[in-house]
Design a protein around this motif. Structure first.
Motif, PDB file in Angstrom:
ATOM      1  N   SER A  39     -66.673  39.330  50.101  1.00  5.12           N
ATOM      2  CA  SER A  39     -66.999  38.278  49.268  1.00  5.12           C
ATOM      3  C   SER A  39     -66.609  36.688  49.830  1.00  5.12           C
ATOM      4  O   SER A  39     -65.549  36.807  50.457  1.00  5.12           O
ATOM      5  N   GLU A  40     -67.246  35.833  49.762  1.00  7.65           N
ATOM      6  CA  GLU A  40     -67.204  34.537  50.028  1.00  7.65           C
ATOM      7  C   GLU A  40     -67.147  33.705  48.818  1.00  7.65           C
ATOM      8  O   GLU A  40     -67.887  33.924  47.696  1.00  7.65           O
ATOM      9  N   VAL A  41     -66.101  32.747  48.745  1.00  5.43           N
ATOM     10  CA  VAL A  41     -65.963  31.896  47.611  1.00  5.43           C
ATOM     11  C   VAL A  41     -65.942  30.471  47.995  1.00  5.43           C
ATOM     12  O   VAL A  41     -65.071  30.282  48.932  1.00  5.43           O
ATOM     13  N   LEU A  42     -66.830  29.730  47.643  1.00  4.03           N
ATOM     14  CA  LEU A  42     -66.934  28.226  48.039  1.00  4.03           C
ATOM     15  C   LEU A  42     -65.617  27.457  47.400  1.00  4.03           C
ATOM     16  O   LEU A  42     -65.289  27.459  46.188  1.00  4.03           O
ATOM     17  N   VAL A  43     -65.067  27.004  48.392  1.00  9.25           N
ATOM     18  CA  VAL A  43     -63.752  26.144  48.134  1.00  9.25           C
ATOM     19  C   VAL A  43     -63.855  24.699  48.128  1.00  9.25           C
ATOM     20  O   VAL A  43     -63.666  24.145  47.171  1.00  9.25           O
ATOM     21  N   ALA A  44     -64.755  24.108  49.121  1.00 10.09           N
ATOM     22  CA  ALA A  44     -64.946  22.757  48.859  1.00 10.09           C
ATOM     23  C   ALA A  44     -66.167  22.404  49.859  1.00 10.09           C
ATOM     24  O   ALA A  44     -66.675  23.195  50.677  1.00 10.09           O
ATOM     25  N   GLU A  45     -66.558  21.080  49.817  1.00 11.03           N
ATOM     26  CA  GLU A  45     -67.900  20.692  50.663  1.00 11.03           C
ATOM     27  C   GLU A  45     -67.163  19.289  51.159  1.00 11.03           C
ATOM     28  O   GLU A  45     -66.650  18.604  50.589  1.00 11.03           O
ATOM     29  N   LEU A  46     -67.195  19.214  52.599  1.00  8.02           N
ATOM     30  CA  LEU A  46     -66.634  18.179  53.355  1.00  8.02           C
ATOM     31  C   LEU A  46     -67.858  17.548  53.766  1.00  8.02           C
ATOM     32  O   LEU A  46     -68.713  17.955  54.578  1.00  8.02           O
ATOM     33  N   ASN A  47     -67.847  15.973  53.533  1.00  9.72           N
ATOM     34  CA  ASN A  47     -68.963  15.199  53.847  1.00  9.72           C
ATOM     35  C   ASN A  47     -68.510  14.390  54.628  1.00  9.72           C
ATOM     36  O   ASN A  47     -67.550  13.589  54.311  1.00  9.72           O
ATOM     37  N   VAL A  48     -68.928  14.236  56.110  1.00 10.39           N
ATOM     38  CA  VAL A  48     -68.408  13.489  56.966  1.00 10.39           C
ATOM     39  C   VAL A  48     -69.739  12.227  57.218  1.00 10.39           C
ATOM     40  O   VAL A  48     -70.722  12.851  57.571  1.00 10.39           O
TER      41      VAL A  48
ATOM     42  N   GLY B 288     -72.277  15.358  58.767  1.00  7.54           N
ATOM     43  CA  GLY B 288     -73.004  16.131  57.980  1.00  7.54           C
ATOM     44  C   GLY B 288     -72.100  16.679  56.721  1.00  7.54           C
ATOM     45  O   GLY B 288     -71.145  16.016  56.422  1.00  7.54           O
ATOM     46  N   VAL B 289     -72.707  17.702  55.809  1.00  9.88           N
ATOM     47  CA  VAL B 289     -72.022  18.147  54.941  1.00  9.88           C
ATOM     48  C   VAL B 289     -71.900  19.788  55.314  1.00  9.88           C
ATOM     49  O   VAL B 289     -72.622  20.450  55.803  1.00  9.88           O
ATOM     50  N   PHE B 290     -70.292  20.032  54.949  1.00  9.37           N
ATOM     51  CA  PHE B 290     -70.021  21.541  55.664  1.00  9.37           C
ATOM     52  C   PHE B 290     -69.389  22.194  54.343  1.00  9.37           C
ATOM     53  O   PHE B 290     -68.302  21.486  53.685  1.00  9.37           O
ATOM     54  N   GLU B 291     -69.667  23.416  54.323  1.00  7.29           N
ATOM     55  CA  GLU B 291     -69.118  24.098  53.206  1.00  7.29           C
ATOM     56  C   GLU B 291     -67.557  24.698  53.648  1.00  7.29           C
ATOM     57  O   GLU B 291     -67.532  25.048  55.005  1.00  7.29           O
ATOM     58  N   ILE B 292     -66.667  24.596  53.202  1.00  5.84           N
ATOM     59  CA  ILE B 292     -65.385  25.485  53.307  1.00  5.84           C
ATOM     60  C   ILE B 292     -65.351  26.559  52.234  1.00  5.84           C
ATOM     61  O   ILE B 292     -65.406  26.468  51.307  1.00  5.84           O
TER      62      ILE B 292
END
Length: 149
Positions: free
Chosen positions: A138-147, A122-126
């Motif tokens: 606060s949350e900052v999107l770092v990366a999207e992991l696509n498995v 799936g696709v997972f937010e880091i």
């Protein structure tokens, strides 16, 4: 005259046979060479993908002014591959891989080294969850992991 025609006919027939044999033998040599190359290629290909999937430099995500330098990274791996991501924030924070529920505390200027197998598809937010000294909570999107499968 007739013996001359017979001689010419034999020569033409001999040339035709020689050309035919050349073509047949050339195709066989090409096939054998291709088979050898394929076998070598298969053997060579079996090794490097594993090495490539385990040995590449991990994506390194640095922060400036609370945001990832170069924007949000897109990381793609196959299920079962090892995942390695280095995150260096400029503020104290916690790095969180959603779906895998992995977290790692990290101080400003230090590097969190996330290392885990890609066991879920799936696709997972880091994300980076910011702590004191910044906009806590606060949350900052770092990366999207696509498995992928």
């Amino acid at each position: 005259m007739q013996s001359r025609r017979l001689s010419v006919g034999l020569i033409v027939a001999g040339i035709a046979v020689a050309v035919g044999l050349f073509i047949v033998l050339s195709d066989d040599d090409g096939s054998d060479s291709g088979s050898t190359t394929t076998a070598t290629s298969t053997t060579t290909t079996d090794g490097p993908p594993k090495t490539t999937s385990t040995a590449p430099e991990p994506p390194t995500i640095a922060f400036r002014n609370g945001a990832p330098v170069g924007g949000v990274k897109e990381i793609e791996v196959e299920k079962g591959d090892p995942v390695r991501i280095d995150v260096t924030p400029d503020v104290p924070a916690e790095v969180h891989v959603h779906g895998y529920e992995l977290t790692e505390e990290v101080k400003a200027g230090q590097t969190a080294k996330l290392d885990f197998p890609a066991s879920l598809e799936g696709v997972f937010e880091i994300e980076l969850h910011l702590h004191a000294g910044s906009e806590e909570g606060s949350e900052v999107l770092v990366a999207e992991l696509n498995v992928t499968p």
